[in-house]
Design a protein around this motif. Structure first.
Motif, PDB file in Angstrom:
ATOM      1  N   ALA A  54       0.813  -1.224   0.000  1.00 22.80           N
ATOM      2  CA  ALA A  54       0.000   0.000   0.000  1.00 22.80           C
ATOM      3  C   ALA A  54       0.844   1.270   0.000  1.00 22.80           C
ATOM      4  CB  ALA A  54      -0.942  -0.004   1.199  1.00 22.80           C
ATOM      5  N   GLY A  55       1.910   1.298   0.777  1.00 21.11           N
ATOM      6  CA  GLY A  55       2.753   2.490   0.833  1.00 21.11           C
ATOM      7  C   GLY A  55       3.471   2.762  -0.469  1.00 21.11           C
ATOM      8  N   PHE A  56       3.929   1.697  -1.116  1.00 22.28           N
ATOM      9  CA  PHE A  56       4.583   1.831  -2.416  1.00 22.28           C
ATOM     10  C   PHE A  56       3.589   2.368  -3.441  1.00 22.28           C
ATOM     11  CE2 PHE A  56       5.624   0.156  -6.597  1.00 22.28           C
ATOM     12  CZ  PHE A  56       6.966   0.490  -6.728  1.00 22.28           C
ATOM     13  N   VAL A  57       2.386   1.772  -3.456  1.00 18.24           N
ATOM     14  CA  VAL A  57       1.346   2.201  -4.394  1.00 18.24           C
ATOM     15  C   VAL A  57       0.963   3.656  -4.151  1.00 18.24           C
ATOM     16  CG1 VAL A  57      -1.058   1.853  -5.089  1.00 18.24           C
ATOM     17  CG2 VAL A  57       0.439  -0.121  -4.737  1.00 18.24           C
ATOM     18  N   ALA A  58       0.829   4.033  -2.875  1.00 19.65           N
ATOM     19  CA  ALA A  58       0.444   5.409  -2.538  1.00 19.65           C
ATOM     20  C   ALA A  58       1.484   6.410  -3.037  1.00 19.65           C
ATOM     21  CB  ALA A  58       0.252   5.551  -1.029  1.00 19.65           C
ATOM     22  N   VAL A 103       0.954   9.185   1.955  1.00 16.80           N
ATOM     23  CA  VAL A 103       1.538   7.863   2.182  1.00 16.80           C
ATOM     24  C   VAL A 103       1.224   7.381   3.598  1.00 16.80           C
ATOM     25  CG1 VAL A 103       3.698   6.551   2.346  1.00 16.80           C
ATOM     26  CG2 VAL A 103       3.367   8.181   0.475  1.00 16.80           C
ATOM     27  N   ALA A 104       1.295   8.293   4.583  1.00 12.28           N
ATOM     28  CA  ALA A 104       0.997   7.926   5.965  1.00 12.28           C
ATOM     29  C   ALA A 104      -0.432   7.421   6.115  1.00 12.28           C
ATOM     30  CB  ALA A 104       1.228   9.123   6.883  1.00 12.28           C
ATOM     31  N   ASP A 105      -1.327   7.970   5.311  1.00 13.99           N
ATOM     32  CA  ASP A 105      -2.732   7.553   5.361  1.00 13.99           C
ATOM     33  C   ASP A 105      -2.980   6.257   4.601  1.00 13.99           C
ATOM     34  OD1 ASP A 105      -3.299   9.813   6.825  1.00 13.99           O
ATOM     35  OD2 ASP A 105      -3.982  10.978   5.103  1.00 13.99           O
ATOM     36  N   ASN A 106      -1.979   5.796   3.870  1.00 12.08           N
ATOM     37  CA  ASN A 106      -2.145   4.588   3.046  1.00 12.08           C
ATOM     38  C   ASN A 106      -0.928   3.681   3.183  1.00 12.08           C
ATOM     39  OD1 ASN A 106      -4.656   5.230   1.142  1.00 12.08           O
ATOM     40  ND2 ASN A 106      -3.448   7.103   1.328  1.00 12.08           N
ATOM     41  N   THR A 107      -0.609   3.313   4.414  1.00 12.44           N
ATOM     42  CA  THR A 107       0.592   2.528   4.666  1.00 12.44           C
ATOM     43  C   THR A 107       0.250   1.116   5.125  1.00 12.44           C
ATOM     44  OG1 THR A 107       1.995   4.433   5.181  1.00 12.44           O
ATOM     45  CG2 THR A 107       2.637   2.328   6.129  1.00 12.44           C
TER      46      THR A 107
END
Length: 203
Positions: A54-58, A103-107
């Protein structure tokens, strides 16, 4: 190696065996190409699945939103939370801050999210520097919308994507190798020699 502590990445027997050869490679007369190839082979399987993190994608989504927000052919309202207000002329620092929050919201994995975030910050910095030089040369005003305008077409975004993936791989390898090298290499001289011979991604 200048590695940064962002958490614990996977440790496997295969990685230990490969990194265990760093001391010999660093002190030998030859270079470390064979060792580097083995390391790249080891990391390949993880990189093939990184698209699910998820973090990479974000991090990549943010860059996509940034590029599309600068494109006159795209209706910004259709981008939803990925829309970025470039009319307010945000600085690279503000863009990096917005990226960090997104990114913090999608980690999912804090470690990979941090590496991907830093790779995306690298892209923001590199792209801004390049486009600012070009705009200055042509005499155009250097606003964020102009800086990112060319990233919204196919050719421009291909370059943005290339930079992101290249910087992610570079940061991933530098972190992993640097962490293991610290425990295998006896002195700073050997670490610096390894750093000089390690493959790097050109900007």
């Amino acid at each position: 190696m200048g590695h940064e502590r962002v958490g614990a990445l996977p440790r496997t027997r295969r990685w230990h065996e490969v990194i265990g050869g760093i001391a010999d490679a660093a002190s030998a007369d030859g270079d470390v190409r064979e060792l580097a190839n083995a390391i790249l082979e080891n990391v390949r399987s993880r990189l093939l699945g990184i698209h699910g993190d998820a973090g990479f994608v974000a991090s990549f989504q943010f860059l996509l939103g940034l590029a599309l927000s600068a494109s006159p052919a795209v209706d910004r309202t259709s981008l939803g939370e990925l829309a970025i207000d470039l009319d307010s002329n945000p600085s690279p620092l503000k863009l990096a801050s917005a990226l960090g929050q997104y990114v913090a919201d999608n980690t999912q994995s804090a470690e990979y999210a941090e590496i991907a975030r830093k790779a995306a910050v690298d892209v923001i910095s590199i792209w801004t520097e390049r486009q600012t030089r070009q705009l200055s040369f042509t005499g155009e005003h250097e606003r964020a919308s102009e800086v990112w305008g060319s990233a919204g077409d196919g050719r421009g975004f291909c370059e943005v994507a290339r930079l992101f993936f290249g910087k992610f791989v570079e940061r991933y390898l530098n972190y992993f190798i640097g962490r293991e090298a610290s425990s295998h290499l006896a002195n700073t001289e050997d670490r610096e020699r390894l750093a000089r011979q390690a493959p790097r991604n050109p900007d």
